[in-house]
Design an enzyme around this catalytic site. Structure first.
Site, PDB file in Angstrom:
ATOM      1  N   TYR A   1      52.688  45.495  64.090  1.00 24.05           N
ATOM      2  CA  TYR A   1      52.197  45.523  62.710  1.00 24.05           C
ATOM      3  C   TYR A   1      53.335  45.549  61.699  1.00 24.05           C
ATOM      4  O   TYR A   1      53.161  45.073  60.570  1.00 24.05           O
ATOM      5  CB  TYR A   1      51.227  46.698  62.516  1.00 24.05           C
ATOM      6  CG  TYR A   1      49.933  46.462  63.265  1.00 24.05           C
ATOM      7  CD1 TYR A   1      48.957  45.616  62.754  1.00 24.05           C
ATOM      8  CD2 TYR A   1      49.727  47.028  64.512  1.00 24.05           C
ATOM      9  CE1 TYR A   1      47.788  45.371  63.460  1.00 24.05           C
ATOM     10  CE2 TYR A   1      48.566  46.788  65.230  1.00 24.05           C
ATOM     11  CZ  TYR A   1      47.600  45.946  64.696  1.00 24.05           C
ATOM     12  OH  TYR A   1      46.445  45.682  65.401  1.00 24.05           O
TER      13      TYR A   1
ATOM     14  N   ARG B   1      53.914  41.994  61.008  1.00 24.52           N
ATOM     15  CA  ARG B   1      52.872  41.453  60.132  1.00 24.52           C
ATOM     16  C   ARG B   1      53.113  41.889  58.686  1.00 24.52           C
ATOM     17  O   ARG B   1      52.927  41.117  57.749  1.00 24.52           O
ATOM     18  CB  ARG B   1      51.487  41.957  60.569  1.00 24.52           C
ATOM     19  CG  ARG B   1      51.154  41.840  62.036  1.00 24.52           C
ATOM     20  CD  ARG B   1      50.779  40.441  62.464  1.00 24.52           C
ATOM     21  NE  ARG B   1      51.907  39.589  62.733  1.00 24.52           N
ATOM     22  CZ  ARG B   1      52.685  39.709  63.811  1.00 24.52           C
ATOM     23  NH1 ARG B   1      52.510  40.664  64.677  1.00 24.52           N
ATOM     24  NH2 ARG B   1      53.678  38.861  63.999  1.00 24.52           N
TER      25      ARG B   1
ATOM     26  N   GLN C   1      37.837  40.382  55.735  1.00 26.31           N
ATOM     27  CA  GLN C   1      38.266  40.829  57.058  1.00 26.31           C
ATOM     28  C   GLN C   1      39.787  40.844  57.162  1.00 26.31           C
ATOM     29  O   GLN C   1      40.332  41.299  58.166  1.00 26.31           O
ATOM     30  CB  GLN C   1      37.680  39.902  58.132  1.00 26.31           C
ATOM     31  CG  GLN C   1      36.165  39.873  58.164  1.00 26.31           C
ATOM     32  CD  GLN C   1      35.634  38.862  59.153  1.00 26.31           C
ATOM     33  OE1 GLN C   1      35.958  38.895  60.334  1.00 26.31           O
ATOM     34  NE2 GLN C   1      34.795  37.944  58.677  1.00 26.31           N
TER      35      GLN C   1
ATOM     36  N   VAL D   1      43.738  41.811  56.381  1.00 28.98           N
ATOM     37  CA  VAL D   1      44.443  43.076  56.159  1.00 28.98           C
ATOM     38  C   VAL D   1      45.644  42.898  55.230  1.00 28.98           C
ATOM     39  O   VAL D   1      46.403  43.845  55.006  1.00 28.98           O
ATOM     40  CB  VAL D   1      44.892  43.703  57.502  1.00 28.98           C
ATOM     41  CG1 VAL D   1      43.672  44.081  58.331  1.00 28.98           C
ATOM     42  CG2 VAL D   1      45.792  42.756  58.291  1.00 28.98           C
ATOM     43  N   ASP D   2      45.831  41.698  54.694  1.00 26.51           N
ATOM     44  CA  ASP D   2      46.911  41.467  53.738  1.00 26.51           C
ATOM     45  C   ASP D   2      46.451  41.821  52.331  1.00 26.51           C
ATOM     46  O   ASP D   2      45.309  42.222  52.115  1.00 26.51           O
ATOM     47  CB  ASP D   2      47.372  39.996  53.796  1.00 26.51           C
ATOM     48  CG  ASP D   2      46.222  39.028  53.527  1.00 26.51           C
ATOM     49  OD1 ASP D   2      45.718  39.001  52.387  1.00 26.51           O
ATOM     50  OD2 ASP D   2      45.823  38.285  54.451  1.00 26.51           O
TER      51      ASP D   2
ATOM     52  N   HIS E   1      38.649  45.642  57.674  1.00 27.81           N
ATOM     53  CA  HIS E   1      39.458  45.930  58.860  1.00 27.81           C
ATOM     54  C   HIS E   1      40.754  46.658  58.546  1.00 27.81           C
ATOM     55  O   HIS E   1      41.665  46.677  59.368  1.00 27.81           O
ATOM     56  CB  HIS E   1      39.746  44.632  59.619  1.00 27.81           C
ATOM     57  CG  HIS E   1      38.510  43.995  60.166  1.00 27.81           C
ATOM     58  ND1 HIS E   1      38.429  42.655  60.515  1.00 27.81           N
ATOM     59  CD2 HIS E   1      37.280  44.517  60.426  1.00 27.81           C
ATOM     60  CE1 HIS E   1      37.205  42.388  60.958  1.00 27.81           C
ATOM     61  NE2 HIS E   1      36.497  43.495  60.921  1.00 27.81           N
TER      62      HIS E   1
ATOM     63  N   SER F   1      34.272  32.163  60.517  1.00 30.74           N
ATOM     64  CA  SER F   1      33.154  31.494  61.188  1.00 30.74           C
ATOM     65  C   SER F   1      31.875  32.318  61.110  1.00 30.74           C
ATOM     66  O   SER F   1      30.790  31.807  61.379  1.00 30.74           O
ATOM     67  CB  SER F   1      33.505  31.258  62.664  1.00 30.74           C
ATOM     68  OG  SER F   1      33.643  32.498  63.345  1.00 30.74           O
TER      69      SER F   1
END
Length: 231
Positions: A53, A56, A86, A88-89, A104, A171
């Site tokens: 992480y 990320r 959804q 996380v940025d 999330h 999706s």
């Protein structure tokens, strides 16, 4: 002011150059999900999970909001806009969106592993030895597989209040997030922005599919959804 709700996923951030965690083989940047995205993985090798992480988080400084993010931010001039993401940025926030609900978790926050699970703003690497004021190790503020999604009920309430609903970059096949579309009120216009949509036009009432990437399709849609036109 009418309420616009946007359900956004990984494809939204991919247009800014953020790699999606999971590849076609189900690996997260070369790691099995169990190693880097579960509580068990963190207990077995916390250093590996923290490093995953941290990478990320570092990537956030290398990317910027795309035209899709900016188009959604501008919609706040015309709609009471809430984004349920959804991702996380922080790209929605950096684009100017003021109401963003992260299902999330968020890379730019850390959470205590103690019983109070306190959350703190965090922009640097998290390393072993970084603790909360109570002395508990910090972990990424990310909802891992097997953990509850604390914001899910709030996201359902927001979706149920929508006068216009947009789905982009996801999706909507993975639960529990996929279930949010079922909270839409009957008759509410639904727009699905995706170059390869997994929804069929008759699958949901009032559904219109825009076969474009987020950075292309959202500016087109935002231009259509000007004041007084919700579908």
């Amino acid at each position: 002011m009418k309420r616009l709700v946007v359900l956004s996923g990984a494809g939204m951030s991919a247009d800014s150059g953020i790699r999606t965690f999971r590849d076609a083989g189900g690996l997260w940047e070369g790691h099995p999900v169990e190693q880097v995205a579960t509580p068990e993985g963190f207990r077995q090798d916390p250093r590996r999970v923290l490093d995953f992480y941290n990478q990320r988080r570092r990537q956030l400084s290398e990317v910027a909001p795309n035209k899709g993010h900016l188009a959604l931010a501008k919609m706040e001039q015309h709609y009471h806009t809430t984004i349920v993401t959804q991702n996380v940025d922080d790209l929605h926030e950096r684009a100017g969106s003021s109401r963003v609900l992260h299902l999330h978790g968020e890379l730019l926050k850390a959470r205590s592993t103690g019983p109070n699970a306190r959350v703190f703003p965090w922009s640097e690497d998290i390393v072993l030895g970084d603790t909360c004021p109570d002395g508990f190790q910090l972990r990424p503020h990310i909802v891992w597989f097997g953990e509850e999604v604390p914001m899910l009920q709030r996201a359902a309430e927001v979706t149920a209040q929508a006068d216009v609903l947009i789905i982009v970059g996801t999706s909507m096949q993975v639960y529990p997030a996929a279930g949010l579309v079922h909270y839409k009120k009957e008759g509410v216009p639904l727009y699905f922005v995706d170059p390869d949509p997994q929804m069929a036009p008759g699958e949901h009432g009032n559904l219109e599919i825009i076969r474009e990437r987020a950075s292309v399709g959202l500016p087109i849609l935002a231009n259509r959804l000007r004041p007084g036109d919700s579908g």
